[in-house]
Each structure stands twice: as structure tokens, then as C-alpha cells.
Write an enzyme that holds these catalytic residues in place. Structure first.
Site, PDB file in Angstrom:
ATOM      1  N   LYS A 256      -6.142 129.696  -9.476  1.00 47.17           N
ATOM      2  CA  LYS A 256      -5.102 130.395  -9.591  1.00 47.17           C
ATOM      3  C   LYS A 256      -4.121 129.766 -10.865  1.00 47.17           C
ATOM      4  CE  LYS A 256      -4.780 127.894  -6.137  1.00 47.17           C
ATOM      5  NZ  LYS A 256      -5.801 126.997  -6.165  1.00 47.17           N
TER       6      LYS A 256
ATOM      7  N   ILE B 278      -5.702 132.546   3.952  1.00 51.02           N
ATOM      8  CA  ILE B 278      -4.966 133.598   4.279  1.00 51.02           C
ATOM      9  C   ILE B 278      -5.376 134.874   3.433  1.00 51.02           C
ATOM     10  CG2 ILE B 278      -2.815 134.711   4.966  1.00 51.02           C
ATOM     11  CD1 ILE B 278      -1.726 131.652   4.711  1.00 51.02           C
TER      12      ILE B 278
ATOM     13  N   VAL C  14     -14.961 123.691  -1.909  1.00 55.90           N
ATOM     14  CA  VAL C  14     -14.932 124.962  -1.556  1.00 55.90           C
ATOM     15  C   VAL C  14     -16.480 125.659  -1.804  1.00 55.90           C
ATOM     16  CG1 VAL C  14     -14.068 127.113  -2.068  1.00 55.90           C
ATOM     17  CG2 VAL C  14     -12.695 125.243  -2.059  1.00 55.90           C
TER      18      VAL C  14
ATOM     19  N   GLU D 208      -9.471 136.614  -4.150  1.00 50.03           N
ATOM     20  CA  GLU D 208      -8.531 136.569  -2.735  1.00 50.03           C
ATOM     21  C   GLU D 208      -8.226 135.155  -2.467  1.00 50.03           C
ATOM     22  OE1 GLU D 208      -7.615 138.900  -0.306  1.00 50.03           O
ATOM     23  OE2 GLU D 208      -6.560 137.103   0.110  1.00 50.03           O
TER      24      GLU D 208
ATOM     25  N   PHE E 130     -19.788 122.869  -8.121  1.00 53.15           N
ATOM     26  CA  PHE E 130     -20.033 122.544  -6.712  1.00 53.15           C
ATOM     27  C   PHE E 130     -19.247 121.595  -5.857  1.00 53.15           C
ATOM     28  CE2 PHE E 130     -23.399 121.765  -3.135  1.00 53.15           C
ATOM     29  CZ  PHE E 130     -23.509 122.957  -2.732  1.00 53.15           C
TER      30      PHE E 130
ATOM     31  N   ASP F  67       1.972 124.830  -8.681  1.00 56.12           N
ATOM     32  CA  ASP F  67       0.835 125.556  -7.926  1.00 56.12           C
ATOM     33  C   ASP F  67       1.320 126.571  -7.246  1.00 56.12           C
ATOM     34  OD1 ASP F  67      -1.750 125.186  -6.332  1.00 56.12           O
ATOM     35  OD2 ASP F  67      -0.311 125.244  -4.974  1.00 56.12           O
TER      36      ASP F  67
ATOM     37  N   GLY G 130      -5.825 112.532   0.939  1.00 57.91           N
ATOM     38  CA  GLY G 130      -6.717 113.369  -0.096  1.00 57.91           C
ATOM     39  C   GLY G 130      -6.053 114.779  -0.211  1.00 57.91           C
TER      40      GLY G 130
ATOM     41  N   LYS H 172       0.871 130.968  -7.817  1.00 51.38           N
ATOM     42  CA  LYS H 172       0.543 131.829  -6.678  1.00 51.38           C
ATOM     43  C   LYS H 172       1.639 133.008  -6.679  1.00 51.38           C
ATOM     44  CE  LYS H 172      -1.472 128.203  -4.183  1.00 51.38           C
ATOM     45  NZ  LYS H 172      -1.699 126.967  -3.215  1.00 51.38           N
TER      46      LYS H 172
ATOM     47  N   GLY I   9      -8.572 123.870   1.660  1.00 56.24           N
ATOM     48  CA  GLY I   9      -9.793 123.485   2.668  1.00 56.24           C
ATOM     49  C   GLY I   9     -11.234 124.101   2.418  1.00 56.24           C
TER      50      GLY I   9
END
Ligand code: HSE
Length: 428
Positions: free
Chosen positions: A106, A137, A13, A130, A10, A202, A188, A206, A303
Site C-alpha cells: 500500500k 477483505i 504473508v 487486492e 518470504f 497506513d 506483534g 489505503k 494476517g
């Protein structure tokens, strides 16, 4: 009876999910033909549970994963814990127990996706993710569904918001890498250990996932070459600008005659390329294909609300398929044997920045080295030296990875030359 969800984690996101379920409940309910209820939330320990309850979160918090995976009323598990473990064990338990799974992880999907997808298929369950690529996006579903008639030939992406924020500050305001990183941490964006973001890891995760959706091939993470932004100097940035480029960390997956190639590297983008104006923490995925031609998908790559929007879209899709009785189709149905490109087929222009003795004949020596490997110069720039050393920058026309290695080896073999930096250049 609503469809019941169990959340693993939690954090930022996850706490965006209730916002969407509440504020957009009518549309979500109509799309899924049912409603959703967050039945249980798995947190790390009693301390986290107490902290969240004190902050006003009124959920059924549990600290034992079995309380969710063994709950027969829960249909969908949403994993938002991140990193590999315990997420991998918990997702596996959820699938073994017959739960559909949504994840934004990811790291996990890029490194262990094959086995998790196979398990979901074996059990007839959905495993959707997704949000794992470029957060808000909707690129994976676009590639899987909207571009199903098209043949993708190359995917270029600004896939890491943290490093893109840093590069934007370095390019637009001349900041050093160190200052950009410090500010990214203060805001942050970057974690206290920023390695995955700044070293291209990272973005490479992806790129692995994009290779599945764009090209139907599941490459291993180790097959994505990745170089980060930590070696880029203000001088590289200034020279790039002088020569008409913007440097960004770019993921590049393409199909060559011999197979697929995936790289993440600092890349000189021509100023007029659409990716060159993707700034700050924003992400973009630029797709080249035989039907549409060129298309770009732009938006927030991280975000709370943007990422939760992608997560809830997966939840809705699963919910609707549960209602319609056809749940369990793979997220991506495009699959063909994985074939890696031969390095001699992977071609790009390259930038070389060199320190050489400040005396006559150096450009001639360089021309001989590059010409010896059949590499053609596109731009050459010499900066005024100090009488001892001078800096020469060369941008080449396209050369293969094989030629690149040979040119670098020859440059490094010259004891009085120093190869300061070498980056990929798009479009030369
Ligand atoms: N840390 C990532 C970024 C977001 O900065 O883009 C999640 O992948």
C-alpha cells in the site's frame, strides 16, 4: 506446464501462498485453467536463505533480483517485501522484463502507483493489488466489479487493525494510549516504530487506493489529511461514551459538489453506526452509494492466510487471463480527472474539548465565537471545575473545514482558553 511464479520476499504473508496452492489446488487450478508453481523466491541475503532452509522451506531461494526478472520461464512476480525501496525498483525491473505483478504494498501503490500502473499498461501487463487495502477483505475487486453499476458517494473505513485494537482497549477497558501501544507491540500488531499505524499514515495510503476504485480519481498521498490516535486521552474516550459515541480511527473519502475529499482522523461514531462495533484488529469498509445505499465489508485487515487469500486471487485472475489470451487489463478501469473538494464543501460535526476559566460568562464567550462563524451547537457539556479551570465539551452540527479553521483560530486567540482536542463527529 504450470504458470511459474517468482516471489519477492518470504515473510508472513508470502508463506501463506503455498498453503492455499496446496490446500485449495483443485479449485484454484479449475479457476485459472492451469496450475501454479513457485519457481523462485528472492530473499535478502545468504543468511536469510540459510535460516529459511533450516526451517524446512524447500524453495529455490535466490538473492539477486535478476535471477527472477531475467528468467524467461517466470510469468508472474509477487512482491511482498513492503515499504518503498527496493520494492519499487524491483517491480519496475519486473515490468520492464515483461512479468505480470501482484503486490500488497500500500505504501508503494499510494505514493508511486500512477507511474507503476502506467508502465504496466504501456507493456500490456497486469498489476493487481487486492491485498493492499484491508488485507483479507475483497474490497477493491468489489468496488471495481460488483459496484460498477453503482455510484459511490462516500467510503468510510476502519482501515488499520493496530490502531483499532488499541482504540478498542481504550474504549472498552479504559486503557491509556501508552498501555494500548505497549500491548499492541507485545502481541506483534504494532511494529517497534509504530508511526505509520498510529499516526494514520497506513490508513491514508489505503484511502488513496480506495479513492481510485470508488471514485475513479487518483489523489496524491499529500492530499489526504491524516491525524492519528496518539493525542486521544481517556477523558475524550469517556466523554464520547457519555454523549453516545465510540471513537475510532476512520478513513473518510467522499465526493462533494466541488470534488473529492479524503481524510483519516479520530472520529466520533454514533454507537449505532455499523462501524462503531468493528473491534479489535478487524477492519471494515462502509460504502454509501446511490444504488445499494449502505453496505459494509468486514473482515481481517492483516494476517498470513487472509492476506495471502487476496494475493492468490490476483494470481489466479492473471493466470486465467494468460490462458485465455486477454491478460493486461488494468485492475481498475474507472478513471476520470481528479478534482479535489473545496474546503468549504467538506462538512462534518466536530467535537471540541476546552479548558476555560472556572468563572461566569465562559459559555457565552464560546457561543459568540461559534455563532460568529455561523456554527450551531448540537451538544454542550460542562464538567465541574476546580475553582480555577473548568472543562467544556461542545459537539457542533455540521461545519465546513473553512469554518473549522476559523473557529479554531479564534479559540486559540483567547489567551485564557486552551483547546485540548478537536475531533470529527459523524452524523451531526
Ligand atoms: N499494519 C496494518 C494494520 C496492516 O495494523 O492494519 C497492514 O496494512
Amino acid at each position: 506446464m504450470a504458470i511459474k511464479i517468482g516471489l519477492f520476499g518470504f515473510g508472513t504473508v508470502a508463506s501463506g501462498i503455498p498453503f492455499l496452492l496446496k490446500e485449495n489446488g483443485d479449485k484454484i487450478g479449475a479457476a485459472a485453467k492451469d496450475n501454479f508453481e513457485i519457481a523462485k523466491v528472492l530473499v535478502k541475503d545468504e543468511a536469510e536463505k540459510n535460516r529459511l532452509q533450516a526451517a524446512g522451506h524447500d524453495y529455490n531461494f535466490v538473492t539477486n533480483v535478476e535471477d527472477i526478472v531475467q528468467d524467461p520461464d517466470i510469468d508472474i512476480v509477487v512482491e511482498l517485501m513492503g515499504r518503498i525501496e527496493p520494492a519499487k525498483t524491483f517491480i519496475t525491473k519486473a515490468l520492464e522484463a515483461g512479468k505480470h505483478v501482484v503486490s500488497a504494498n500500500k505504501d508503494l501503490i499510494a505514493t508511486h502507483g500512477k507511474e507503476i500502473i502506467a508502465l504496466a499498461q504501456e507493456k500490456g501487463l497486469a498489476f493487481y493489488y487486492e491485498a493492499a487495502v484491508a488485507g483479507g477483505i475483497p474490497i477493491l475487486r468489489t468496488l471495481a466489479n460488483s459496484l460498477t453499476s453503482d455510484k459511490v458517494t462516500r467510503i468510510l473505513g476502519v482501515l488499520n487493525g493496530t490502531s483499532n485494537f488499541m482504540m478498542t482497549k481504550m474504549v472498552d477497558e479504559g486503557w491509556t494510549y501508552e498501555n494500548a501501544l505497549k500491548t499492541a507491540q507485545e502481541l506483534g500488531y504494532a511494529e517497534s516504530d509504530p508511526t505509520n499505524d498510529v499516526e494514520g499514515i497506513d490508513a491514508a495510503y489505503k484511502a488513496v487506493i480506495l479513492s481510485q476504485f470508488g471514485f475513479g480519481m487518483t489523489i496524491d498521498f499529500d492530499d489526504v489529511s491524516h491525524q492519528g490516535i496518539s493525542t486521544i486521552t481517556p477523558d475524550d474516550v469517556a466523554v464520547a461514551q457519555e454523549l453516545g459515541y465510540v471513537i475510532k480511527l476512520v478513513g473518510d473519502v467522499r465526493e462533494t459538489a466541488s470534488g473529492i475529499s479524503a481524510q483519516v482522523s479520530p472520529t466520533f461514531l454514533p454507537k449505532e453506526h455499523p462501524l462503531a462495533s468493528v473491534n479489535g484488529v478487524m477492519n471494515a469498509v462502509f460504502v454509501e452509494s446511490i444504488g445499494i445505499g449502505q453496505s459494509m465489508y468486514y473482515g481481517p485487515g492483516a494476517g498470513q492466510k487472509p492476506t495471502a487469500t487476496s494475493v492468490v486471487a490476483d494470481i489466479i485472475r492473471i493466470g486465467r487471463r494468460i490462458v485465455d489470451g486477454n491478460v493486461g487489463k488494468p485492475f481498475n478501469e474507472f478513471s476520470r480527472p481528479t478534482q479535489l473538494a473545496n474546503p468549504s464543501d467538506v462538512k462534518s460535526g466536530y467535537y471540541f474539548s476546552l479548558s476555560v476559566p472556572d468563572k461566569k460568562g465562559q459559555i457565552l464567550r464560546l457561543a459568540e465565537i461559534f455563532n460568529g462563524q455561523d456554527v450551531s451547537f448540537s451538544q454542550v457539556l460542562q464538567q465541574r471545575g476546580d475553582g480555577k479551570q473548568a472543562k467544556i465539551v461542545i459537539v457542533t452540527h455540521a461545519l465546513s473545514l473553512t469554518q473549522l479553521e476559523r473557529v479554531k483560530a479564534e479559540l486559540e486567540a483567547q489567551s485564557d482558553f486552551t483547546l485540548l482536542n478537536s475531533f470529527k463527529v459523524l452524523g451531526d
